[in-house]
Write a protein that holds these residues in place. Sequence first.
Motif, PDB file in Angstrom:
ATOM      1  N   THR A 165     -55.109  48.137   5.388  1.00  0.00           N
ATOM      2  CA  THR A 165     -54.516  49.410   5.784  1.00  0.00           C
ATOM      3  C   THR A 165     -53.336  49.711   4.864  1.00  0.00           C
ATOM      4  N   LYS A 215     -47.179  63.867   8.560  1.00  0.00           N
ATOM      5  CA  LYS A 215     -47.295  62.518   9.099  1.00  0.00           C
ATOM      6  C   LYS A 215     -48.098  61.660   8.133  1.00  0.00           C
ATOM      7  N   ASP A 234     -50.760  58.539   7.670  1.00  0.00           N
ATOM      8  CA  ASP A 234     -51.774  57.763   8.365  1.00  0.00           C
ATOM      9  C   ASP A 234     -51.641  56.313   7.898  1.00  0.00           C
ATOM     10  N   TRP A 235     -50.867  55.542   8.609  1.00  0.00           N
ATOM     11  CA  TRP A 235     -50.583  54.151   8.231  1.00  0.00           C
ATOM     12  C   TRP A 235     -51.830  53.273   8.292  1.00  0.00           C
ATOM     13  N   ASP A 236     -52.831  53.693   9.057  1.00  0.00           N
ATOM     14  CA  ASP A 236     -54.060  52.919   9.193  1.00  0.00           C
ATOM     15  C   ASP A 236     -55.147  53.327   8.199  1.00  0.00           C
ATOM     16  N   ASP A 237     -54.818  54.226   7.291  1.00  0.00           N
ATOM     17  CA  ASP A 237     -55.784  54.676   6.296  1.00  0.00           C
ATOM     18  C   ASP A 237     -56.145  53.530   5.353  1.00  0.00           C
ATOM     19  N   GLU A 286     -54.584  68.559   9.372  1.00  0.00           N
ATOM     20  CA  GLU A 286     -54.354  67.665  10.502  1.00  0.00           C
ATOM     21  C   GLU A 286     -53.129  66.799  10.189  1.00  0.00           C
ATOM     22  N   ASN A 287     -52.287  66.562  11.153  1.00  0.00           N
ATOM     23  CA  ASN A 287     -51.142  65.659  11.002  1.00  0.00           C
ATOM     24  C   ASN A 287     -50.238  66.030   9.827  1.00  0.00           C
ATOM     25  N   SER A 289     -59.122  64.869   6.359  1.00  0.00           N
ATOM     26  CA  SER A 289     -57.751  65.278   6.647  1.00  0.00           C
ATOM     27  C   SER A 289     -57.662  66.693   7.206  1.00  0.00           C
ATOM     28  N   THR A 308     -58.794  54.226   9.903  1.00  0.00           N
ATOM     29  CA  THR A 308     -59.394  55.520  10.123  1.00  0.00           C
ATOM     30  C   THR A 308     -60.217  55.910   8.914  1.00  0.00           C
TER      31      THR A 308
END
Length: 91
Positions: free
Chosen positions: A46, A17, A19-22, A13-14, A6, A2
């Motif tokens: 990631t 949480k 963002d493991w795909d950051d 946002e989130n 943010s 991603t």
Amino acid sequence: MTDHPSTYRADPENVGKIDWDDRASLHLKDDGDGVLDSMKRLRSGTFAELISQVMAMPAEDREKYVIEKAGDREFSAGEIEGLSKRDDFPA
């Protein structure tokens, strides 16, 4: 990976949480940071991929590395280990 801000319309946002795909990069702990910091990265991928790679190392070697995540946030070996044990960490 991603690549979005943010916040949207000034609302976080989130919240809470990860963002493991950051985007993230693996660095030696004491590489000096600085202007050429991005050139000193050992690996990129990631956030989840790099956590898995660090956790695959022998425990005594993990202390030598940090993960830099988007936004100039560095995660130490202890933080990386804690993240790898979260229920929401991708397998």
